[in-house]
Structure formats: structure tokens, C-alpha cells
Design a protein around this motif. Structure first.
Motif: not given
Ligand code: NAD
Ligand code: UD1
Length: 323
Positions: A198, A209, A211-213, A273-276, A279
Motif C-alpha cells: 500500500r 488505504k 486497513t487495520i482490523f 489508515i482505516e480501522f475496521t 477479524r
């Protein structure tokens, strides 16, 4: 008959680094790479007359017989596997054939031909989600996926082959390996390969972006691929390791947020950075106790930051300062 070292999975990420180092270290030996190129790539294998590539599967018993008859195999480094846990969940039967049966067939030939050492790539996945840290080799295990079950069963066959038949064997439980040539293309690829991909695309002007799980505070014990190779060779050269299993990490924990901080210091600007959501089944914290492998002389050469710098330079990612 030609003396040779057999590296299964030598066209893959870790295997190709091993082949590279073995080529420099044992310049007089032939190296046989057996790989079906299911995830490995031909271009990963060093071009040298000492390296012979055989395209085929470790599940092909006749092919294995021919290889062991045609060459005097001294050592086997067995890294070929379905390395994706996700794929093992989707295709348990195929995974079992490769990750378990393939190991057994290789052990049979190794035993028959009385090779000097059999080295097996196992995984920290055998510990599952048990919480106690750091992970020690004699702790309880909890293999939660077909991948982990087959790694554990293979590991036991590998180690028992020493006690039952005198075949000198050793297994290493790799923690989170990173480095050059790790494939970032699947969502289940190693997190650092994804982050670096990325960053590279971001520097090329793409709208990407990171992505941070979860919250990014989860930790892993990351080890640079060159140190993995160092350990594989070390345990292959000592009789102290016969019939033993060793954790292989740096013995340190780093959170994803820690790593992004290091990367920001090295690079300057990071992609957004996108936090989602976390998992499903994600392990919260992971760290290896590496006392056992240290006791046979293992000393890593690279900190996490050293490894990251080398990886960034390999990927031609612009750094903020000369490092
Ligand atoms: P990789 O997918 O890059 O390498 C695996 C290699 O095995 C590939 O080149 C693939 O083509 C080959 N292969 C697969 N099935 C085969 C078959 N039937 N016959 C012959 N070759 C076959 O993965 P990697 O990360 O380099 O993993 C190497 C080993 O280390 C694997 O055994 C994996 O389970 C283990 N491991 C890796 C990690 C990690 O963090 N990368 C962690 C724990 C364990
Ligand atoms: C690793 C192994 C896995 C094994 C598990 C058990 C790899 C690639 N995977 O999984 O095979 O079952 O150990 O010990 O070695 N993450 C993000 N963003 C991303 C990608 C990942 O936040 O884009 C997070 C994950 O949710 C996880 C962490 O980063 O929390 C590490 O992920 P990953 O590199 O896939 O490895 P493990 O989950 O440790």
C-alpha cells in the motif's frame, strides 16, 4: 552420484531466500528445488548451474523416488506447503494431501536413503488462540484449522522419525515472517507485505488505504526472512537439534500501531489508515519464547526495524533520511 541438498518449496518466499544463502554457503553442493509453482515463482530461484529446478509435487511418490535415486540427497529442507490458512479452511482435503501426506512421503524416502538431516517448517499456528505468553515449545497446543492440524501432525511424524528410526530431524515453528518476495496479493497475505504494498502504491500516486482490523494494538512476533534462513541452516548443522522442535521469532512483540510508527519515521507520509472490525478468530497477542533455539546458538542479525529498512529499500520506497 551427485551429492545434493533438496529444498521443497524453494520457489516460494522463504524457500527462495534459503536457496540463495545455501548457494553462497555450500558452493560445492548441488541444490535441488522441488516446487509445483502453485504459489512459488520460477523467477524467485537463483539462476546458477548448481541449482536444479524440478517442477512437480511432493505428493508424487514416483517423482520423489526418482529424485532420491538420481541424487545423493544429504539434507532435506521441507518448506513446500499450502501456506495459506484460509485456503486450508476452504480445501481441507487438498491441504491434507500436500501438508501431511507430502511430508510423510518425503520422510519415507529420507529414511530409506539414510539422509543426514531433515528440517521441517512448522508454524506458530499450532498454538492457536491460547492466551498464555510467551509461547514455549512444551506448552499446550490448540491447532484450530486444517493448516494447523496438518502442521502439528507432520511435526510429530518428523520428530518421531528420530526416536523411532534414527533419522535426524528437526522442526521450527515459524512466527510471523516478513521480507522481500513475500506475496501481498491475497487479503490473508502477511500484514507487513500488505502494508508495504500500500505504501508503494501510495507513493506512486494511487488512491489507497492501509486497513487495520481492530484497534491496531494486537501484537505479533515478526522475524525477518534472513534470520529464518540463518536458523534453518543452524539447526541443520547441529546434532543437538535432533528430534527437537523450536520456536522461531525474535522473542519480541510489536503492535501494528508500533510498526506504523516505525514506518512513518522511515518514510514520512503514510497512506490514510482505516480501522475496521477485528477479524474473526484473530489472535490478540503473540510472542515466542526463543530460549530453546538460543541454546543451540541462534542469534538474530536483524531487528524489526533493520528488516523493514531492507524491505523498503528493495521495494524502492523513498525514505526520509539516509539509513
Ligand atoms: P510460499 O507459498 O511462498 O511457499 C510455499 C512453496 O511451496 C511455494 O513455492 C509453492 O509453490 C510450493 N508448493 C506448494 N504446494 C506444493 C506441492 N504440492 N509440491 C511442491 N511444491 C509445493 O510460502 P512461505 O511463506 O515461503 O512458506 C514456506 C513454509 O513456511 C511453508 O511450509 C509455510 O507453511 C511455513 N510458514 C510460513 C510462515 C510465514 O510467516 N510466511 C509462518 C509459518 C510457517
Ligand atoms: C499468522 C499466519 C497464519 C496463522 C496465524 C496463527 C501469516 C501470513 N499468517 O496469522 O497463517 O494461522 O499466524 O498464528 O503468517 N491485519 C490488518 N490489516 C491487514 C492484514 C492483517 O490489520 O491488511 C492484521 C490481522 O488482522 C492480524 C495481524 O494484522 O491481527 C497479523 O495478520 P497476518 O499477517 O495475517 O498474520 P496472523 O494473523 O498472525
Amino acid at each position: 552420484m551427485k551429492e545434493a541438498i533438496l529444498i521443497t518449496g524453494g520457489a516460494g518466499f522463504i524457500g527462495s531466500h534459503l536457496v540463495e544463502t545455501l548457494l553462497n554457503k555450500y558452493s560445492e553442493k548441488n541444490l535441488i528445488v522441488l516446487d509445483d509453482l502453485s504459489t512459488g515463482k520460477l523467477e524467485n530461484i537463483p539462476k546458477d548451474k548448481k541449482v536444479k529446478f524440478i517442477k512437480g509435487s511432493i505428493t508424487d511418490k514416483n517423482l520423489l523416488k526418482n529424485i532420491f535415486n538420481d541424487f545423493k540427497i544429504e539434507k532435506v529442507f521441507h518448506l513446500a506447503a499450502v501456506a495459506s490458512v484460509q485456503r486450508s479452511v476452504e480445501e481441507p482435503e487438498y491441504t491434507h494431501q500436500v501438508n501431511f501426506d507430502g511430508t510423510l512421503y518425503l520422510l519415507e524416502e529420507s529414511k530409506k536413503h539414510k539422509i543426514e538431516k531433515f528440517v521441517f517448517a512448522s508454524s506458530a499456528a499450532v498454538y492457536g488462540d491460547l492466551e498464555e505468553l510467551p509461547k514455549r515449545e512444551n506448552m499446550a497446543i490448540k491447532p484450530l484449522t486444517p493448516y494447523a492440524v496438518d502442521k502439528y501432525a507432520s511435526e510429530r511424524y518428523v520428530l518421531n522419525s528420530y526416536n523411532l528410526y534414527g533419522l535426524k530431524t528437526v522442526a521450527l515453528r515459524f512466527f510471523n515472517v516478513f521480507g522481500e518476495r513475500q506475496d501481498p496479493s491475497s487479503p490473508y497475505s502477511g500484514v507487513l507485505s500488505i502494508f508495504i504494498d500500500r505504501i508503494k502504491r501510495f507513493q506512486n500516486g494511487e488512491d489507497v488505504k492501509i486497513t487495520i482490523f481492530g484497534d491496531g494494538k494486537q501484537t505479533r512476533d515478526f522475524i525477518y526472512v534472513k534470520d529464518v534462513v540463518k536458523a534453518l541452516i543452524l539447526v541443520s548443522e547441529t546434532d543437538k537439534s535432533n528430534g527437537e522442535v523450536y520456536n522461531l521469532g525474535l522473542g519480541k512483540e510489536n503492535s501494528l500501531l508500533d510498526i506504523l510508527k516505525v514506518l512513518k519515521n522511515l518514510i514520512g507520509e503514510l497512506p490514510p489508515i482505516e480501522f475496521t472490525s477485528p477479524r474473526k478468530g484473530d489472535i490478540r497477542f503473540s510472542r515466542a519464547d526463543i530460549t530453546k533455539i538460543k541454546s543451540v546458538g541462534f542469534k538474530p542479525d536483524y531487528s524489526l526495524e533493520d528488516g523493514l529498512k531492507r524491505l523498503l529499500m528493495y521495494e524502492n520506497i523513498k525514505l526520509t533520511s539516509v539509513v
